[in-house]
Design a protein around this motif. Structure first.
Motif, PDB file in Angstrom:
ATOM      1  N   SER A   1      42.925  35.136  24.980  1.00  0.00           N
ATOM      2  CA  SER A   1      41.886  36.081  24.541  1.00  0.00           C
ATOM      3  C   SER A   1      40.747  36.084  25.542  1.00  0.00           C
ATOM      4  O   SER A   1      39.593  35.951  25.186  1.00  0.00           O
ATOM      5  CB  SER A   1      41.407  35.734  23.133  1.00  0.00           C
ATOM      6  N   ALA A   2      41.081  36.235  26.797  1.00  0.00           N
ATOM      7  CA  ALA A   2      40.093  36.211  27.875  1.00  0.00           C
ATOM      8  C   ALA A   2      39.525  37.600  28.132  1.00  0.00           C
ATOM      9  O   ALA A   2      40.232  38.599  28.007  1.00  0.00           O
ATOM     10  CB  ALA A   2      40.735  35.678  29.157  1.00  0.00           C
ATOM     11  N   PRO A   3      38.261  37.682  28.526  1.00  0.00           N
ATOM     12  CA  PRO A   3      37.734  38.962  28.989  1.00  0.00           C
ATOM     13  C   PRO A   3      38.309  39.254  30.375  1.00  0.00           C
ATOM     14  O   PRO A   3      38.252  38.406  31.268  1.00  0.00           O
ATOM     15  CB  PRO A   3      36.222  38.743  29.036  1.00  0.00           C
ATOM     16  N   MET A   4      38.897  40.407  30.524  1.00  0.00           N
ATOM     17  CA  MET A   4      39.545  40.793  31.773  1.00  0.00           C
ATOM     18  C   MET A   4      38.649  41.786  32.515  1.00  0.00           C
ATOM     19  O   MET A   4      38.125  42.719  31.914  1.00  0.00           O
ATOM     20  CB  MET A   4      40.896  41.440  31.476  1.00  0.00           C
ATOM     21  N   CYS A   5      38.505  41.588  33.819  1.00  0.00           N
ATOM     22  CA  CYS A   5      37.656  42.433  34.652  1.00  0.00           C
ATOM     23  C   CYS A   5      38.535  43.206  35.632  1.00  0.00           C
ATOM     24  O   CYS A   5      39.365  42.617  36.332  1.00  0.00           O
ATOM     25  CB  CYS A   5      36.650  41.556  35.394  1.00  0.00           C
ATOM     26  N   TYR A   6      38.357  44.517  35.677  1.00  0.00           N
ATOM     27  CA  TYR A   6      39.152  45.401  36.533  1.00  0.00           C
ATOM     28  C   TYR A   6      38.247  46.359  37.300  1.00  0.00           C
ATOM     29  O   TYR A   6      37.171  46.712  36.802  1.00  0.00           O
ATOM     30  CB  TYR A   6      40.085  46.278  35.687  1.00  0.00           C
TER      31      TYR A   6
ATOM     32  N   SER B   1      42.898  39.781  36.450  1.00  0.00           N
ATOM     33  CA  SER B   1      41.452  39.955  36.445  1.00  0.00           C
ATOM     34  C   SER B   1      40.907  39.667  37.845  1.00  0.00           C
ATOM     35  O   SER B   1      41.341  38.722  38.508  1.00  0.00           O
ATOM     36  CB  SER B   1      40.829  39.016  35.402  1.00  0.00           C
ATOM     37  N   VAL B   2      39.933  40.477  38.299  1.00  0.00           N
ATOM     38  CA  VAL B   2      39.503  40.413  39.710  1.00  0.00           C
ATOM     39  C   VAL B   2      38.826  39.106  40.110  1.00  0.00           C
ATOM     40  O   VAL B   2      38.750  38.798  41.296  1.00  0.00           O
ATOM     41  CB  VAL B   2      38.598  41.612  40.103  1.00  0.00           C
ATOM     42  N   GLU B   3      38.375  38.284  39.150  1.00  0.00           N
ATOM     43  CA  GLU B   3      37.729  37.026  39.534  1.00  0.00           C
ATOM     44  C   GLU B   3      38.739  35.920  39.816  1.00  0.00           C
ATOM     45  O   GLU B   3      38.373  34.847  40.315  1.00  0.00           O
ATOM     46  CB  GLU B   3      36.731  36.570  38.459  1.00  0.00           C
ATOM     47  N   ALA B   4      40.024  36.142  39.531  1.00  0.00           N
ATOM     48  CA  ALA B   4      41.046  35.093  39.654  1.00  0.00           C
ATOM     49  C   ALA B   4      41.054  34.393  41.019  1.00  0.00           C
ATOM     50  O   ALA B   4      41.138  33.163  41.068  1.00  0.00           O
ATOM     51  CB  ALA B   4      42.427  35.661  39.332  1.00  0.00           C
ATOM     52  N   PRO B   5      40.953  35.105  42.142  1.00  0.00           N
ATOM     53  CA  PRO B   5      40.980  34.415  43.438  1.00  0.00           C
ATOM     54  C   PRO B   5      39.774  33.510  43.704  1.00  0.00           C
ATOM     55  O   PRO B   5      39.794  32.702  44.626  1.00  0.00           O
ATOM     56  CB  PRO B   5      41.009  35.563  44.457  1.00  0.00           C
ATOM     57  N   GLU B   6      38.735  33.622  42.886  1.00  0.00           N
ATOM     58  CA  GLU B   6      37.509  32.851  43.086  1.00  0.00           C
ATOM     59  C   GLU B   6      37.599  31.431  42.521  1.00  0.00           C
ATOM     60  O   GLU B   6      36.673  30.639  42.693  1.00  0.00           O
ATOM     61  CB  GLU B   6      36.316  33.578  42.445  1.00  0.00           C
ATOM     62  N   GLY B   7      38.680  31.113  41.790  1.00  0.00           N
ATOM     63  CA  GLY B   7      38.811  29.790  41.189  1.00  0.00           C
ATOM     64  C   GLY B   7      37.981  29.617  39.927  1.00  0.00           C
ATOM     65  O   GLY B   7      37.732  28.504  39.485  1.00  0.00           O
ATOM     66  N   VAL B   8      37.541  30.732  39.355  1.00  0.00           N
ATOM     67  CA  VAL B   8      36.776  30.736  38.112  1.00  0.00           C
ATOM     68  C   VAL B   8      37.379  31.800  37.201  1.00  0.00           C
ATOM     69  O   VAL B   8      38.186  32.609  37.629  1.00  0.00           O
ATOM     70  CB  VAL B   8      35.273  31.036  38.345  1.00  0.00           C
ATOM     71  N   ARG B   9      36.937  31.757  35.945  1.00  0.00           N
ATOM     72  CA  ARG B   9      37.394  32.786  35.017  1.00  0.00           C
ATOM     73  C   ARG B   9      36.273  33.118  34.049  1.00  0.00           C
ATOM     74  O   ARG B   9      35.411  32.282  33.758  1.00  0.00           O
ATOM     75  CB  ARG B   9      38.646  32.342  34.275  1.00  0.00           C
ATOM     76  N   PHE B  10      36.290  34.343  33.584  1.00  0.00           N
ATOM     77  CA  PHE B  10      35.343  34.741  32.548  1.00  0.00           C
ATOM     78  C   PHE B  10      35.809  34.147  31.224  1.00  0.00           C
ATOM     79  O   PHE B  10      36.998  33.956  30.982  1.00  0.00           O
ATOM     80  CB  PHE B  10      35.261  36.265  32.438  1.00  0.00           C
ATOM     81  N   LEU B  11      34.836  33.840  30.378  1.00  0.00           N
ATOM     82  CA  LEU B  11      35.105  33.244  29.078  1.00  0.00           C
ATOM     83  C   LEU B  11      34.186  33.908  28.064  1.00  0.00           C
ATOM     84  O   LEU B  11      33.016  34.164  28.353  1.00  0.00           O
ATOM     85  CB  LEU B  11      34.812  31.735  29.128  1.00  0.00           C
TER      86      LEU B  11
END
Length: 130
Positions: free
Chosen positions: A37-42, A92-102
């Motif tokens: 149930s993660a917020p996904m960024c596109y 989600s576009v933040e995936a390559p950054e080694g972090v995730r939205f929560l």
């Protein structure tokens, strides 16, 4: 006016960085399939909204949606988007950054809920222009 969705300082900084890289962005709260149930960024327009997706509001100028089914469960809940270390969804576009939205949540106060109910239901994707 009370908001249904906000972002904390870490999320704001990351969203601004990602906007500089990808341009306009949008969010959709995943409903629990592949990515929990993660917020996904596109990038704006790269996620096809369903006609019943609900626009909760904007964070850092980015629209934030969730399915109507999920909104029915979370309608009494204020959401705050945060960032944590760890790999999130590859979509989600933040995936390559080694972090995730929560998504962090709390129940609305009685005053907040009354004001939101008086303002009416948030718009569905099929009610929005364009």
């Amino acid at each position: 006016m009370y908001k249904r969705i906000e972002a904390d300082e870490k999320a704001i900084a990351l969203i601004n960085e990602l906007k500089g890289r990808y341009g306009a962005l949008m969010f959709h709260q995943s409903g629990g399939c592949c990515d929990g149930s993660a917020p996904m960024c596109y990038p704006q327009g790269e996620f096809h909204l369903g006609h019943q997706d609900v626009l909760l509001g904007e964070i850092v100028g980015c629209p934030f949606y969730m399915s109507a089914f999920q909104f029915d469960y979370w309608r009494n809940t204020h959401l705050t988007i945060d960032v944590v270390e760890g790999r999130g969804s590859s979509f989600s576009v933040e995936a390559p950054e080694g972090v995730r939205f929560l998504t962090r949540s709390r129940l609305f106060t009685d005053d907040e809920l009354a004001a939101l109910e008086a303002a009416g239901e948030p718009p569905r994707a099929d009610e929005l222009p364009g």
